[in-house]
Motif scaffolding. Sequence first.
Motif, PDB file in Angstrom:
ATOM      1  N   LYS A  25      42.183  34.466  39.806  1.00  0.00           N
ATOM      2  CA  LYS A  25      41.337  34.572  41.184  1.00  0.00           C
ATOM      3  C   LYS A  25      40.369  34.627  40.811  1.00  0.00           C
ATOM      4  O   LYS A  25      39.458  33.677  41.342  1.00  0.00           O
ATOM      5  CB  LYS A  25      42.172  35.528  42.254  1.00  0.00           C
ATOM      6  N   ALA A  26      38.918  35.265  39.733  1.00  0.00           N
ATOM      7  CA  ALA A  26      38.247  35.426  39.816  1.00  0.00           C
ATOM      8  C   ALA A  26      37.885  34.217  39.637  1.00  0.00           C
ATOM      9  O   ALA A  26      36.481  33.477  39.983  1.00  0.00           O
ATOM     10  CB  ALA A  26      37.488  36.288  39.246  1.00  0.00           C
ATOM     11  N   ASP A  27      38.214  32.965  38.701  1.00  0.00           N
ATOM     12  CA  ASP A  27      38.148  31.661  38.598  1.00  0.00           C
ATOM     13  C   ASP A  27      38.189  30.565  39.503  1.00  0.00           C
ATOM     14  O   ASP A  27      36.993  29.938  39.359  1.00  0.00           O
ATOM     15  CB  ASP A  27      38.561  31.630  36.907  1.00  0.00           C
ATOM     16  N   PHE A  28      38.985  31.186  40.533  1.00  0.00           N
ATOM     17  CA  PHE A  28      38.900  30.028  41.523  1.00  0.00           C
ATOM     18  C   PHE A  28      38.013  30.470  42.437  1.00  0.00           C
ATOM     19  O   PHE A  28      36.904  29.752  43.358  1.00  0.00           O
ATOM     20  CB  PHE A  28      40.259  30.316  42.327  1.00  0.00           C
ATOM     21  N   TYR A  55      50.801  42.861  42.320  1.00  0.00           N
ATOM     22  CA  TYR A  55      52.029  44.086  42.149  1.00  0.00           C
ATOM     23  C   TYR A  55      51.077  45.488  43.827  1.00  0.00           C
ATOM     24  O   TYR A  55      51.126  46.039  42.741  1.00  0.00           O
ATOM     25  CB  TYR A  55      51.677  44.717  41.505  1.00  0.00           C
ATOM     26  N   LYS A  56      50.464  44.809  44.986  1.00  0.00           N
ATOM     27  CA  LYS A  56      50.034  45.674  45.168  1.00  0.00           C
ATOM     28  C   LYS A  56      48.983  46.253  44.872  1.00  0.00           C
ATOM     29  O   LYS A  56      49.446  47.400  45.901  1.00  0.00           O
ATOM     30  CB  LYS A  56      51.359  45.965  46.064  1.00  0.00           C
ATOM     31  N   ASN A  57      47.809  45.975  44.642  1.00  0.00           N
ATOM     32  CA  ASN A  57      46.622  46.891  43.649  1.00  0.00           C
ATOM     33  C   ASN A  57      45.468  46.251  44.682  1.00  0.00           C
ATOM     34  O   ASN A  57      45.645  44.781  44.645  1.00  0.00           O
ATOM     35  CB  ASN A  57      46.607  47.090  42.358  1.00  0.00           C
ATOM     36  N   ASN A  58      44.748  46.532  45.073  1.00  0.00           N
ATOM     37  CA  ASN A  58      43.707  47.116  45.648  1.00  0.00           C
ATOM     38  C   ASN A  58      42.167  46.672  45.192  1.00  0.00           C
ATOM     39  O   ASN A  58      42.313  48.047  44.166  1.00  0.00           O
ATOM     40  CB  ASN A  58      43.216  48.064  46.781  1.00  0.00           C
ATOM     41  N   TRP A  59      42.145  44.835  44.310  1.00  0.00           N
ATOM     42  CA  TRP A  59      41.502  44.612  43.285  1.00  0.00           C
ATOM     43  C   TRP A  59      39.391  44.656  43.938  1.00  0.00           C
ATOM     44  O   TRP A  59      39.904  44.172  45.519  1.00  0.00           O
ATOM     45  CB  TRP A  59      41.130  44.042  43.028  1.00  0.00           C
ATOM     46  N   LEU A  60      38.798  44.814  43.799  1.00  0.00           N
ATOM     47  CA  LEU A  60      37.165  44.296  44.501  1.00  0.00           C
ATOM     48  C   LEU A  60      36.796  42.997  42.962  1.00  0.00           C
ATOM     49  O   LEU A  60      36.642  43.715  41.848  1.00  0.00           O
ATOM     50  CB  LEU A  60      35.933  45.276  44.871  1.00  0.00           C
ATOM     51  N   ILE A  61      36.321  41.983  43.664  1.00  0.00           N
ATOM     52  CA  ILE A  61      35.720  41.607  42.453  1.00  0.00           C
ATOM     53  C   ILE A  61      34.824  40.931  43.352  1.00  0.00           C
ATOM     54  O   ILE A  61      34.154  40.341  44.259  1.00  0.00           O
ATOM     55  CB  ILE A  61      37.064  39.916  42.654  1.00  0.00           C
ATOM     56  N   ARG A  68      21.854  30.126  38.705  1.00  0.00           N
ATOM     57  CA  ARG A  68      23.059  29.424  37.690  1.00  0.00           C
ATOM     58  C   ARG A  68      23.737  29.952  37.214  1.00  0.00           C
ATOM     59  O   ARG A  68      24.677  29.493  36.209  1.00  0.00           O
ATOM     60  CB  ARG A  68      22.554  28.205  37.177  1.00  0.00           C
ATOM     61  N   VAL A  69      23.184  31.133  36.337  1.00  0.00           N
ATOM     62  CA  VAL A  69      24.239  32.124  35.135  1.00  0.00           C
ATOM     63  C   VAL A  69      24.879  32.784  36.033  1.00  0.00           C
ATOM     64  O   VAL A  69      24.587  33.616  36.947  1.00  0.00           O
ATOM     65  CB  VAL A  69      23.348  32.749  34.122  1.00  0.00           C
ATOM     66  N   MET A  70      26.662  33.139  35.593  1.00  0.00           N
ATOM     67  CA  MET A  70      27.234  33.828  37.135  1.00  0.00           C
ATOM     68  C   MET A  70      28.063  35.217  35.376  1.00  0.00           C
ATOM     69  O   MET A  70      28.403  34.600  34.788  1.00  0.00           O
ATOM     70  CB  MET A  70      28.156  33.017  37.140  1.00  0.00           C
ATOM     71  N   GLY A  71      28.316  36.225  36.446  1.00  0.00           N
ATOM     72  CA  GLY A  71      28.274  37.418  36.072  1.00  0.00           C
ATOM     73  C   GLY A  71      29.882  38.284  37.491  1.00  0.00           C
ATOM     74  O   GLY A  71      29.662  37.973  38.430  1.00  0.00           O
ATOM     75  N   THR A  72      31.066  38.549  36.364  1.00  0.00           N
ATOM     76  CA  THR A  72      31.672  38.856  37.948  1.00  0.00           C
ATOM     77  C   THR A  72      32.204  40.275  36.861  1.00  0.00           C
ATOM     78  O   THR A  72      32.488  40.577  35.365  1.00  0.00           O
ATOM     79  CB  THR A  72      33.059  37.541  36.885  1.00  0.00           C
ATOM     80  N   SER A  73      32.329  41.699  37.988  1.00  0.00           N
ATOM     81  CA  SER A  73      33.023  42.309  37.327  1.00  0.00           C
ATOM     82  C   SER A  73      34.065  42.802  38.502  1.00  0.00           C
ATOM     83  O   SER A  73      34.268  42.695  39.259  1.00  0.00           O
ATOM     84  CB  SER A  73      31.894  43.454  38.258  1.00  0.00           C
TER      85      SER A  73
END
Length: 205
Positions: A25-28, A55-61, A68-73
């Motif tokens: 989902k984060a990649d999308f 699976y019904k879990n609440n996530w924050l992305i 142009r350098v990307m970081g994801t948590s």
Amino acid sequence: MLVPSMTLIEIRKEIEKDFPIVVRKADFLEHKLTRETRPHGKDSFVRVYDYLSKYKNNWLIRIETRRRVMGTSFLVYYYNNIGLAGITVSPDEELLGYYTSHFFKRFNQRLALNLTKPNEIMKAFINECFTFHGRNLDVISPGIYKTVCATQKGYCLGIMDENKKFLRINTFITKDMLKEGQVPLADQLNQRMEKFINEHKNFQF
């Protein structure tokens, strides 16, 4: 779904089951953001997305781009028997960071955020603590340490269990709350954070 009765082993299994889907989902979202912002010449932005997983879990992305350098948590949160709890996941899924209900009460209180909704508290947290430097302090037993982690506005205090790859953070203090004897430690942590920032100049932490 994460539930209050789960043990650490059960929590880890639930996250291992969920995390690959969340990463996809984060990649999308990353590709979507790139398409949306590039035509407007934007190469620096921060977005935090809510995501209810399969699976019904609440996530924050949290996605941040600097030059142009990307970081994801990633952060998943739920209510346990005591209150609101949050879990961060390292990219390799090795280390789980568990933040207690007490931690979030102190985080909200001591930064004077005055937030009431769980979602708002978690978003404030992931923006403050998406990256930090830690240091193990006193040894409790082999592989288990008292630890402190520096953020932009304060310090997270807890226990690191290197045997189980598990970090439990119990409370939060602001920089002005440090006792006189803790100031040298604070200075050392801040220096390490500044060094990290300088080594990653594409990001403004």
